[in-house]
Motif scaffolding. Structure first.
Motif, PDB file in Angstrom:
ATOM      1  N   GLU A   9       0.822  -1.216   0.000  1.00  0.00           N
ATOM      2  CA  GLU A   9       0.000   0.000   0.000  1.00  0.00           C
ATOM      3  C   GLU A   9       0.852   1.260   0.000  1.00  0.00           C
ATOM      4  O   GLU A   9       0.482   2.273  -0.599  1.00  0.00           O
ATOM      5  N   GLU A  45      -5.637   7.953   1.983  1.00  0.00           N
ATOM      6  CA  GLU A  45      -6.939   7.343   2.271  1.00  0.00           C
ATOM      7  C   GLU A  45      -6.778   5.954   2.869  1.00  0.00           C
ATOM      8  O   GLU A  45      -7.525   5.564   3.770  1.00  0.00           O
ATOM      9  N   TRP A  46      -5.777   5.210   2.378  1.00  0.00           N
ATOM     10  CA  TRP A  46      -5.525   3.890   2.954  1.00  0.00           C
ATOM     11  C   TRP A  46      -5.077   4.021   4.408  1.00  0.00           C
ATOM     12  O   TRP A  46      -5.571   3.309   5.297  1.00  0.00           O
ATOM     13  N   GLU A  61      -5.593   6.451   6.498  1.00  0.00           N
ATOM     14  CA  GLU A  61      -6.725   6.923   7.291  1.00  0.00           C
ATOM     15  C   GLU A  61      -7.613   5.756   7.709  1.00  0.00           C
ATOM     16  O   GLU A  61      -7.971   5.617   8.884  1.00  0.00           O
ATOM     17  N   ASN A  62      -7.949   4.903   6.758  1.00  0.00           N
ATOM     18  CA  ASN A  62      -8.798   3.739   7.049  1.00  0.00           C
ATOM     19  C   ASN A  62      -8.096   2.770   7.999  1.00  0.00           C
ATOM     20  O   ASN A  62      -8.722   2.205   8.905  1.00  0.00           O
ATOM     21  N   TYR A  63      -6.782   2.597   7.818  1.00  0.00           N
ATOM     22  CA  TYR A  63      -6.000   1.699   8.670  1.00  0.00           C
ATOM     23  C   TYR A  63      -6.045   2.155  10.129  1.00  0.00           C
ATOM     24  O   TYR A  63      -6.290   1.365  11.041  1.00  0.00           O
ATOM     25  N   VAL A  95      -8.185   4.125  11.568  1.00  0.00           N
ATOM     26  CA  VAL A  95      -9.554   4.091  12.109  1.00  0.00           C
ATOM     27  C   VAL A  95      -9.908   2.690  12.588  1.00  0.00           C
ATOM     28  O   VAL A  95     -10.521   2.508  13.652  1.00  0.00           O
ATOM     29  N   THR A  96      -9.519   1.689  11.822  1.00  0.00           N
ATOM     30  CA  THR A  96      -9.936   0.310  12.124  1.00  0.00           C
ATOM     31  C   THR A  96      -9.017  -0.403  13.120  1.00  0.00           C
ATOM     32  O   THR A  96      -9.452  -1.326  13.797  1.00  0.00           O
ATOM     33  N   ASN A 117     -11.767  12.248  10.497  1.00  0.00           N
ATOM     34  CA  ASN A 117     -12.134  10.838  10.410  1.00  0.00           C
ATOM     35  C   ASN A 117     -11.386   9.934  11.383  1.00  0.00           C
ATOM     36  O   ASN A 117     -11.875   8.851  11.708  1.00  0.00           O
ATOM     37  N   VAL A 118     -10.191  10.360  11.838  1.00  0.00           N
ATOM     38  CA  VAL A 118      -9.357   9.469  12.650  1.00  0.00           C
ATOM     39  C   VAL A 118      -9.432   9.790  14.140  1.00  0.00           C
ATOM     40  O   VAL A 118      -9.602   8.906  14.977  1.00  0.00           O
TER      41      VAL A 118
END
Length: 631
Positions: free
Chosen positions: A139, A188-189, A191-193, A195-196, A213-214
């Protein structure tokens, strides 16, 4: 469960106090963002928390037996080792087992060592981790594992360092500007990482979508101390405004009381006895509050730019090739007055090359670029940050000009201009090398604007700028009447400013998308119409909205039967275009009302007014059609 306690830490560099008696704590699972102006010590604070620097007083206390990892703005590796060695450095047993397993696969080894690696991974239940390592490296586009660190660019080193701290799976992660040097898809990757993942996070970033978002806690650091907001970025903005309004009211009230008490102090200096001591102490406390100044500095500049002519910047079948690699080919486009265009695409697809061709720093392989005679271009890029070490802040500005002319015959001195760009007088004779990264960028931006350009090219202008400066810069650019071309990974910045995008995806084409970044991402998910190209639009003379309409008409199968995404986008863009046309119509009518002596100028304005009215009528009709579809 408390992971971190920062207790009354202070730090001074020479005669400058950076941090004073700061205290806060972080619990397990919190994702905290530190927000402050440039130069207030954010990176210094992170370095002390990470143990890379010592406070002059106070202490940093960590919970025992937790793993902490820190991504600094300038990560360091042994330049003689390979990427692979750097990724797996350390004493993490899971990483050691994964490395042994991957080495055996790489070299075709099937012996006792290979079996031991498999057994160890089984014992540690680390097969998921092995997959995760590969995913993170992929990524972040960390490849060519045998390459030496010494061969990597600064951006590649930063991505490698980010990959390593994520692969280590720490309990507590500290990130200093993690989105710098990442392209939009990587951001974006990441950010999602974040968050989860179940991770405790402390970060400094200027990316407002990232913050939104984070993070679930915002820690604001300003001249008056630290303020904690238990929520995301939107919540922080709302509550900060309430706090500032309350502080302003408190200061006003204190000023009124201070005037009364000051008169009392002057009136009876000898009569004050022990019974008045409480009132005297109260006077000095009120004085402290009354003397506070809430400084929300603003970058204010009324441009006195030359008006752009009909020919601005034109691309005619421009291609760029390096050896057997073609970045883009047969790109054609004609800029219009007041356009604000963003350039997006992964790293290495030619965004900066396109800018260099525009500015004459590189030649196209084929085709030509035509620049209008009235264009005065200013280029903001990373090279402009190379100030001389001994330069003073004021000297840097004076080298460009002692005075800058403003609109309506006004002018500003170099010192006055610095103050408008948030450099107070006490900083004018500071050495540039002592400025923070964000302060240097603000100074470079000031130099770029001092030329009063009518065409601005901004290459990653948001890196290291604090959020306060970003908000002001955005407001300035929204009112800027010239053309703007922006390369930025800041999604919020792009969404707020650009009318449309040049999209480079590494497939030799430059696509012209009629919308901002978030609209582009939404379109990519839906992909219900063919993407119109800039070259085709330039040849046909149609604009982006007309091209989308044409594509929908020629592809009836794909034509939406309701008010879909493309109609929403067109509807929003039409409102902006109608507003611009109405503004220009009013300007021309105002000139006619004032009287025009030059007959040629009168003919020229009459012709332009006719075109504006015709275009306005067409767009208003289309707006009404879409308005009916929207219900």
């Amino acid at each position: 469960m408390n992971y971190l306690s920062v207790e009354n830490i202070s730090k001074r560099f020479g005669d400058r106090e950076i941090l004073k008696s700061l205290s806060f704590g972080m619990a397990k699972g919190e994702k905290l963002a530190l927000v402050a102006k440039n130069g207030t010590g954010k990176s210094t604070l992170l370095n002390m928390i990470a143990g890379l620097d010592e406070p002059d007083s106070g202490q940093v206390v960590w919970r025992k037996d937790i793993m902490v990892r820190f991504l600094s703005q300038d990560p360091q590796f042994d330049k003689n080792i390979s990427i692979w060695d750097a990724v797996f450095q350390g004493d993490n047993p899971i990483l050691k087992a994964v490395r042994d397993y991957e080495d055996c696969l790489e070299h075709g080894i099937v012996d006792e060592r290979f079996q031991n690696a498999i057994d160890k991974i089984e014992e540690l239940k680390a097969w998921d981790h092995e997959v995760k390592v590969k995913s993170i490296l992929s990524e972040l586009k960390v490849a060519n594992f045998d390459a030496k660190i010494s061969t990597l660019s600064g951006g590649q080193v930063k991505r490698l360092a980010l990959a390593k701290v994520l692969i280590d799976e720490p309990d507590f992660l500290i990130l200093d500007e993690p989105t710098n040097h990442l392209d939009l898809e990587m951001i974006e990757w990441l950010e999602n990482y974040l968050v989860t993942e179940k991770i405790t996070l402390l970060m400094v970033t200027h990316d407002r979508y990232f913050l939104e978002n984070v993070c679930n806690v915002v820690l604001e650091m300003d001249d008056f101390g630290l303020y904690t907001y238990k929520g995301n970025y939107s919540y922080f903005l709302e509550k900060r405004d309430e706090r500032k309004a309350s502080e302003a009211s408190e200061i006003d009230k204190a000023k009124n009381i201070f005037r009364t008490e000051q008169e009392w102090m002057r009136r009876q200096p000898k009569a004050r006895g022990t019974k008045s001591k409480a009132r005297i102490d109260s006077f000095y406390e009120i004085k402290k509050i009354a003397k506070k100044r809430i400084e929300d500095g603003q970058v204010e500049l009324e441009m006195n730019m030359e008006r752009l002519g009909s020919k601005i910047l034109e691309f005619h079948n421009v291609s760029k090739t390096y050896g057997d690699r073609t970045l883009f080919e047969k790109f054609s486009y004609k800029f219009q007055r007041g356009e604000k265009v963003g350039i997006i695409g992964p790293n290495g697809v030619g965004k900066t090359t396109l800018l260099n061709i525009i500015t004459g720093n590189e030649e196209p392989s084929t085709g030509k670029v035509v620049l209008g005679e009235t264009v005065l271009m200013s280029y903001y890029n990373q090279d402009g940050l190379a100030f001389k070490p001994d330069d003073r802040v004021l000297e840097v500005v004076k080298k460009v000009a002692e005075y800058i002319p403003l609109a309506r015959g006004k002018k500003l001195s170099a010192a006055q201009l610095l103050e408008r760009f948030l450099f107070p007088k006490h900083m004018h004779y500071n050495q540039v090398e002592k400025l923070s990264g964000g302060e240097k960028r603000r100074l470079h931006l000031l130099k770029a604007l001092m030329k009063n350009p009518n065409f601005l090219i901004l290459d990653e202008p948001t890196n290291d700028l604090d959020i306060m400066t970003l908000n002001v810069l955005e407001d300035f650019l929204l009112e800027y009447p010239g053309c703007v071309l922006i390369v930025s990974h800041d999604r919020y910045f792009m969404d707020k400013l650009v009318d449309h995008l040049f999209v480079l995806e590494g497939n030799k084409t430059v696509k012209d998308f009629p919308g901002n970044y978030s609209q582009w991402r939404e379109w990519k998910k839906e992909k219900n119409t063919e993407m119109p190209t800039a070259a085709k639009m330039s040849e046909s003379g149609t604009n982006a909205l007309e091209e989308v309409k044409e594509v929908q008409q020629t592809n009836p199968v794909d034509k939406p039967k309701k008010f879909g995404f493309n109609e929403k986008r067109e509807f929003g863009l039409l409102e902006k275009e109608i507003e611009k046309l109405e503004k220009r119509k009013a300007e021309i009518n105002q000139k006619f009302d004032a009287g025009i002596e030059d007959s040629k100028e009168m003919m020229k304005l009459s012709e332009e007014l006719g075109n504006v009215i015709e275009s306005l009528e067409e767009k208003e009709m289309r707006w009404l059609e879409l308005s009916e579809m929207a219900g």
